[in-house]
Design a protein around this motif. Structure first.
Motif, short mmCIF file in Angstrom:
data_model
loop_
_atom_site.label_atom_id
_atom_site.label_comp_id
_atom_site.label_asym_id
_atom_site.label_seq_id
_atom_site.Cartn_x
_atom_site.Cartn_y
_atom_site.Cartn_z
N HIS A 10 -6.73 4.25 2.70
CA HIS A 10 -6.17 2.82 1.50
C HIS A 10 -6.63 3.71 0.27
O HIS A 10 -7.83 3.98 0.51
CB HIS A 10 -6.68 2.07 2.20
N THR A 11 -6.37 3.44 -0.86
CA THR A 11 -6.86 3.45 -2.19
C THR A 11 -6.97 2.19 -2.87
O THR A 11 -5.97 1.34 -2.40
CB THR A 11 -5.75 4.89 -3.39
N GLU A 12 -8.00 1.79 -3.82
CA GLU A 12 -8.27 0.57 -3.93
C GLU A 12 -7.63 0.44 -5.42
O GLU A 12 -7.35 1.49 -6.14
CB GLU A 12 -9.79 0.70 -4.41
N LEU A 13 -6.75 -0.71 -5.41
CA LEU A 13 -5.38 -0.59 -6.46
C LEU A 13 -6.22 -2.63 -7.32
O LEU A 13 -6.01 -3.35 -6.68
CB LEU A 13 -4.36 -0.55 -6.87
N SER A 14 -6.35 -2.43 -9.13
CA SER A 14 -7.15 -3.57 -8.91
C SER A 14 -5.86 -3.99 -9.34
O SER A 14 -4.43 -3.71 -10.29
CB SER A 14 -8.35 -3.57 -10.21
N THR A 15 -5.66 -5.21 -9.56
CA THR A 15 -4.51 -6.47 -11.07
C THR A 15 -4.38 -5.10 -12.32
O THR A 15 -2.89 -5.11 -12.60
CB THR A 15 -4.23 -7.49 -11.02
N THR A 16 -5.58 -5.09 -12.61
CA THR A 16 -4.90 -4.23 -13.60
C THR A 16 -4.96 -2.68 -13.90
O THR A 16 -4.16 -2.82 -14.76
CB THR A 16 -6.51 -4.40 -14.84
N GLU A 17 -5.09 -2.62 -13.31
CA GLU A 17 -4.24 -0.69 -12.99
C GLU A 17 -3.07 -1.11 -12.37
O GLU A 17 -1.90 -0.13 -13.10
CB GLU A 17 -5.02 -0.45 -11.19
N LEU A 18 -2.63 -2.23 -11.35
CA LEU A 18 -1.38 -2.72 -11.27
C LEU A 18 -0.92 -2.25 -12.17
O LEU A 18 0.87 -2.58 -12.14
CB LEU A 18 -1.08 -3.29 -10.00
N ARG A 19 -1.13 -3.07 -13.62
CA ARG A 19 -0.36 -3.66 -15.22
C ARG A 19 -0.06 -2.51 -15.39
O ARG A 19 0.76 -2.71 -16.00
CB ARG A 19 -0.69 -4.77 -15.16
N ASP A 20 -1.08 -2.16 -15.29
CA ASP A 20 -1.16 -0.75 -16.22
C ASP A 20 -0.19 0.51 -15.91
O ASP A 20 0.54 0.92 -16.81
CB ASP A 20 -2.07 -0.43 -16.78
N VAL A 21 0.51 -0.11 -14.41
CA VAL A 21 1.04 1.46 -13.79
C VAL A 21 2.47 0.61 -14.27
O VAL A 21 3.44 1.65 -15.10
CB VAL A 21 0.61 1.45 -12.02
N ALA A 22 2.93 -0.11 -14.32
CA ALA A 22 4.14 -1.50 -14.49
C ALA A 22 4.37 -0.94 -15.80
O ALA A 22 4.82 -0.23 -16.25
CB ALA A 22 3.89 -2.70 -13.75
N ALA A 23 3.49 -1.53 -16.92
CA ALA A 23 3.24 -0.91 -18.08
C ALA A 23 3.74 0.48 -18.58
O ALA A 23 4.75 0.75 -19.28
CB ALA A 23 2.73 -0.85 -19.06
N TYR A 24 3.18 1.30 -17.86
CA TYR A 24 4.04 2.33 -17.79
C TYR A 24 5.39 2.54 -17.80
O TYR A 24 5.81 3.43 -18.18
CB TYR A 24 2.86 3.62 -17.27
N ALA A 25 6.33 2.45 -16.50
CA ALA A 25 6.96 2.64 -15.91
C ALA A 25 7.87 1.75 -16.74
O ALA A 25 9.00 2.50 -17.11
CB ALA A 25 6.92 2.30 -14.44
N VAL A 26 7.62 0.90 -17.45
CA VAL A 26 8.43 0.26 -18.24
C VAL A 26 9.09 0.89 -19.52
O VAL A 26 9.93 1.52 -19.80
CB VAL A 26 8.15 -1.34 -18.16
N SER A 27 8.27 1.35 -20.24
CA SER A 27 7.45 2.89 -21.73
C SER A 27 8.41 4.03 -20.67
O SER A 27 9.39 4.31 -22.11
CB SER A 27 6.36 2.93 -21.74
N CYS A 28 8.59 4.25 -19.91
CA CYS A 28 9.50 5.52 -19.28
C CYS A 28 11.12 5.21 -19.31
O CYS A 28 11.67 5.89 -19.11
CB CYS A 28 8.97 5.90 -18.26
N ALA A 29 11.10 3.78 -18.97
CA ALA A 29 12.66 3.95 -18.64
C ALA A 29 13.34 2.92 -19.00
O ALA A 29 14.74 3.36 -19.50
CB ALA A 29 12.58 2.73 -16.48
N GLU A 30 12.47 1.91 -20.20
CA GLU A 30 13.39 1.48 -20.96
C GLU A 30 14.19 2.07 -22.10
O GLU A 30 15.61 2.16 -22.10
CB GLU A 30 12.36 0.33 -22.25
N PRO A 31 13.39 2.89 -22.29
CA PRO A 31 14.10 3.70 -23.62
C PRO A 31 16.07 4.48 -22.77
O PRO A 31 17.08 4.28 -23.69
CB PRO A 31 13.63 5.23 -24.07
N ALA A 32 16.13 4.69 -21.60
CA ALA A 32 17.09 5.04 -20.36
C ALA A 32 18.39 3.69 -20.82
O ALA A 32 19.17 4.35 -20.21
CB ALA A 32 16.51 5.71 -19.35
N MET A 33 17.70 2.35 -21.19
CA MET A 33 18.60 1.28 -20.91
C MET A 33 19.06 1.97 -22.33
O MET A 33 21.08 0.79 -21.85
CB MET A 33 17.92 0.26 -20.95
N ALA A 34 19.78 2.54 -22.92
CA ALA A 34 20.68 2.96 -23.91
C ALA A 34 21.65 3.42 -23.59
O ALA A 34 22.80 3.02 -23.78
CB ALA A 34 20.24 3.35 -25.07
N ILE A 35 20.91 4.07 -22.76
CA ILE A 35 22.33 5.33 -21.91
C ILE A 35 23.83 3.93 -20.97
O ILE A 35 24.52 3.81 -20.65
CB ILE A 35 22.32 5.86 -20.53
#
Length: 188
Positions: A10-35
């Motif tokens: 297992h690896t430890e994941l803090s809530t802050t880290e999960l939020r950072d990963v989610a923010a990154y995911a949104v930043s990467c995916a959102e531009p493609a919503m125009a397509i």
């Protein structure tokens, strides 16, 4: 590995880290919503998945809303795929992946890398397909995704084994980005 099965690690994941990963995911995916939205202007399911992931990234609790919007975006992915709208389909998959980033598991398995980098890879594939299968467009989007990755995202990523094989072109794009982030290199 000192006799420890990888499945048990297992690896430890803090809530802050999960939020950072989610923010990154949104930043990467959102531009493609125009397509997606240009192909299906009245279908808001992928956008709603992005918004649910963004809400988690900015402080909301993980909730059933994230899962429900991810499943709805997945249905949009299937519908566009079945209709032959492949670029829109990949854009919807990017939204599904962004919502799933909020549920990154602390199991040290290569498949978890897909929760971190899948949004960028599916968005890159959407752009590539939208440009008549132009690999340079995918590389350009992956380079942007590499530049968006914060030290926290890279730290979380490197706690997992490298991305798994397979999964077609999107899987290949995940592995390209994974290698670039782990080696802090530009994309080739």
């Amino acid at each position: 590995m000192n006799g420890v099965n990888q499945a048990d690690e297992h690896t430890e994941l803090s809530t802050t880290e999960l939020r950072d990963v989610a923010a990154y995911a949104v930043s990467c995916a959102e531009p493609a919503m125009a397509i997606f939205e240009s192909a299906r202007p009245d279908d808001h399911r992928p956008r709603e998945a992005i918004e649910a992931a963004r809400a988690f990234a900015t402080g909301a609790k993980r909730s059933k809303l994230i899962r429900d919007t991810a499943w709805a975006a997945h249905r949009a992915y299937q519908e566009t795929r079945d209709a032959g709208q492949l670029a829109a389909s990949e854009a919807a998959r990017a939204a599904v992946a962004a919502a799933s980033a909020a549920y990154l598991h602390p199991l040290a398995k290569a498949t978890q890398v897909l929760h971190i980098l899948g949004p960028a890879a599916h968005a890159a594939r959407a752009y590539e397909l939208h440009a008549d299968d132009a690999p340079a467009i995918a590389r350009e989007h992956l380079e942007k995704a590499r530049n968006l990755a914060s030290p926290t995202v890279v730290s979380v990523l490197t706690r997992y084994p490298p991305a798994p094989g397979g999964r077609g072109r999107a899987g290949e794009l995940v592995r390209i980005l994974d290698t670039a982030l782990r080696q802090a290199t530009t994309l080739r």
